[in-house]
Design a protein around this motif. Structure first.
Motif: not given
Length: 106
Positions: A101-106
């Motif tokens: 998992l590199v990133s999660v955006e809202d």
């Protein structure tokens, strides 16, 4: 004299004696045992992380043995634990896809 103060496997007193050495052991209370198992889990994890590739399977076996000890103190069978593991795997998957998992955006 070397002071250790660490949890050891059940046959270590016999092994030490066969080596012609003298050692002092004591039986832990249930409360002490539960606390020391947590420390042992951490110790074994570090040994696994720091082991060379050839020794990692042996260190992983030590980790699993500590996990089994923790399960026993909680009154959970290995079979029941395996059911929990498989339920979680069915819901979230395993690690075969090697996903990071590199990133999660809202």
């Amino acid at each position: 004299m070397i002071r250790h103060k660490k949890l050891v496997r059940d046959k270590i007193p016999q092994v030490v004696g066969e080596q012609g050495k003298k050692a002092e052991f004591r039986v832990l209370s249930d409360v002490e045992y539960k606390a020391v198992l947590n420390l042992k889990l951490h110790e074994e994890l570090l040994e696994f992380i720091n082991a060379n590739e050839d020794d990692q399977i042996t260190e992983l076996a030590d980790l699993v043995e500590v996990v089994y000890g923790i399960l026993e103190t909680k009154g959970v069978s290995i079979e029941d634990f395996e059911k929990v593991r498989l339920t979680k795997k069915a819901e979230y998957g395993g690690f075969k896809e090697k996903l990071l998992l590199v990133s999660v955006e809202d």
